[in-house]
Structures are given as C-alpha cells and as structure tokens.
Enzyme design. Structure first.
Site, PDB file in Angstrom:
ATOM      1  N   GLU A 144      28.102  65.057  77.393  1.00 53.04           N
ATOM      2  CA  GLU A 144      27.068  66.069  77.629  1.00 53.04           C
ATOM      3  C   GLU A 144      26.310  66.393  76.355  1.00 53.04           C
ATOM      4  O   GLU A 144      25.177  66.851  76.375  1.00 53.04           O
ATOM      5  CB  GLU A 144      27.693  67.351  78.178  1.00 53.04           C
ATOM      6  CG  GLU A 144      28.120  67.256  79.624  1.00 53.04           C
ATOM      7  CD  GLU A 144      27.021  66.731  80.524  1.00 53.04           C
ATOM      8  OE1 GLU A 144      25.976  67.390  80.592  1.00 53.04           O
ATOM      9  OE2 GLU A 144      27.212  65.668  81.139  1.00 53.04           O
ATOM     10  N   ARG A 179      11.364  44.380  63.013  1.00 54.71           N
ATOM     11  CA  ARG A 179      10.232  43.447  63.059  1.00 54.71           C
ATOM     12  C   ARG A 179       9.119  43.835  62.091  1.00 54.71           C
ATOM     13  O   ARG A 179       8.215  43.041  61.843  1.00 54.71           O
ATOM     14  CB  ARG A 179       9.704  43.277  64.490  1.00 54.71           C
ATOM     15  CG  ARG A 179       9.187  44.528  65.124  1.00 54.71           C
ATOM     16  CD  ARG A 179       8.951  44.322  66.615  1.00 54.71           C
ATOM     17  NE  ARG A 179       7.859  43.401  66.906  1.00 54.71           N
ATOM     18  CZ  ARG A 179       6.579  43.654  66.670  1.00 54.71           C
ATOM     19  NH1 ARG A 179       6.224  44.800  66.114  1.00 54.71           N
ATOM     20  NH2 ARG A 179       5.639  42.778  66.971  1.00 54.71           N
ATOM     21  N   ASP A 202      -0.526  44.273  66.186  1.00 53.14           N
ATOM     22  CA  ASP A 202       0.155  44.865  67.333  1.00 53.14           C
ATOM     23  C   ASP A 202      -0.606  46.046  67.896  1.00 53.14           C
ATOM     24  O   ASP A 202      -1.341  46.709  67.181  1.00 53.14           O
ATOM     25  CB  ASP A 202       1.518  45.428  66.918  1.00 53.14           C
ATOM     26  CG  ASP A 202       2.553  44.344  66.802  1.00 53.14           C
ATOM     27  OD1 ASP A 202       2.333  43.265  67.345  1.00 53.14           O
ATOM     28  OD2 ASP A 202       3.575  44.610  66.145  1.00 53.14           O
TER      29      ASP A 202
END
Ligand code: ADE
Length: 255
Positions: free
Chosen positions: A116, A154, A169
C-alpha cells in the site's frame, strides 16, 4: 553510468537485458546492479512489510531493511550516489526533460516501493528525489524504474548508434516527431510522400518540420503552446492552418 536498484523483485529487471540497454551494458557505458531488499532483513522470516500504525487496509514497506540495503549500496562504489530516487505516484512527473537531467549524472540509485505504501521515513531520510511515471497506480515501483532507466540510458552519449537519433526524438525540441517511412515505396496502396524520394535535403527538412508541427498541433496542442517556435515554424503553421481551412471549405461544398 552506474545504476543501483533496490527492489523486492530483482528478477523483473531481466526486461532490461534486451536491445539498447543490453548493448549499453555490454559496451560498458552502463553498470546495472540489483539489490534484493529482503537480503537486508534481520529476522527469521525476512520480513519487509508490516501493518500500518493507526490501522487501515494493506501493508506498509518497513524502513529498516531499505536503510541497511541503501548503506550497502552506497558503500559498494567509489562514485558518490547523490541521487536516490524513490518511485512513487506522488512524485515529480517524469518527462524527457527529467530524463536528460538524470542522464547527466554519474550514478543513480532507485528505490522501488511495494504494498500500500512505503514508510514515510524512506521518503524523508533516504530519498533525494521522488518520481512518478504518470497518474495511475501500479503494483510496485519496478516497472516505473525500468521506464526511467530505459529513457535515461538511451540518452547517454555513445549508447545510440548515431548521436543524432536522440536529438530528433519526439519531445527533444518540445514537439512530436514527424512520420517515418521505409521500403516498400507503395504498401497496401499507400505511397511514401514524394518529397522524401526527391533527394532534396532542404525540401525534406521543411516537410519534416511541417509534419512535426502539424502532428503536435493536432495531438498535443499543450506542447505546441509551450514550444519555442522560430519564424520558419510560424510560417509553416500558417500554411497548415490555410490548408485546413481550404480542406474544410472543400468538405462543405461536397463532391
Ligand atoms: N509506483 C506505483 N505507481 C507508480 C507510478 N505511477 N509512478 C511511479 N512509481 C509508482
């Protein structure tokens, strides 16, 4: 970069044994060390969770095994572990900017929570950062940590084949990326845009920029509103708006 992960489920991180992250490890650009928090318990049952003070449903991850694990992690390398990142839906929203910020570090330490919740003292005494990968709740911090590690790795220089590919990108300049095409030239009746076959680099650059703007305007107007646009971008956006008006009028007139 050195990456240490404190987790109850080290086996899950096999997902990082593929593709670009695997190559980064093989090239020695990334060292990934997994630490099983259960190894730092001191009772016979190797207990890592307990019931919440004050009552309520679910279990809470105990702070002491995490603390002992973190001490072992910090002592295991000469590189200071200045960023200790707790993965939690209450954290700072993860995006490409945060990924770039983390990619500049020499060492990252991740703590993956479970149950939790995690005892508040993990947050206040151990973590320097808290990161969320989105407004939804997963069963643990492992998948979120892998998401962050993948996005960060990356960006480390030398990891991607060509340095250019990360710069182009989506999000790197605040816009979504333009559409990509490869062979065959005609697939299921759909042709590759003529300009991409033209060999005209300037025309291709303009087409890509325009499609990047068109796509961002259509799908993520919030990103477009925040992006730093050049004069050329504004001109391309005007062209896009004119094209859309012309198309809307054409639709009104019917066939
Ligand atoms: N742990 C559970 N859900 C999470 C989320 N959305 N981001 C980061 N850590 C989490």
């Amino acid at each position: 970069m050195e990456i240490d992960v404190l987790t109850l489920f080290p086996g899950m991180f096999q997902a990082l044994d593929y593709s670009i992250v695997k190559r980064a490890k093989e090239k020695g650009l990334v060292t990934l060390r997994l630490w099983d928090i259960r190894d730092y318990t001191e009772d016979r049952h190797r207990t890592v969770d307990d019931t919440p003070y004050g009552g309520g449903a679910g279990m809470v991850m105990k702070p002491d095994p995490v603390y002992r694990a973190l001490q072992a992690v910090q002592a295991s390398s000469a590189t200071p572990g200045r960023r200790v990142i707790l993965m939690t839906p209450q954290g700072r929203p993860f995006d490409q900017r945060v990924a770039r910020e983390l990619a500049a570090e020499e060492r990252l330490i991740f703590i993956c929570g479970h149950y939790e919740g995690v005892d508040e003292r993990v947050r206040t005494l151990m973590a320097t950062d808290e990161i969320s990968i989105g407004d939804y709740v997963l069963t643990g911090g492992e998948l979120p940590a892998m998401v962050v590690i993948d996005a960060v790795v990356r960006l480390i220089p030398g990891v991607l084949g060509s340095e250019l590919s990360a710069e182009e990108d989506s999000f790197e300049d605040g816009l979504l990326e333009y559409p990509h095409y490869t062979r065959p030239r005609v697939f299921q009746g759909v042709e590759v845009p003529e300009v991409l076959l033209s060999g005209n680099h300037e025309a291709i650059r303009l087409w890509r920029r325009k499609e990047s703007l068109r796509r961002t305007r259509l799908r993520r107007p919030d990103l477009l509103a925040a992006a730093q646009l050049t004069e050329e971008d504004r001109r391309l956006l005007q062209e896009i708006e004119a094209e859309e008006r012309a198309q809307a009028e054409g639709n009104l007139q019917g066939p």
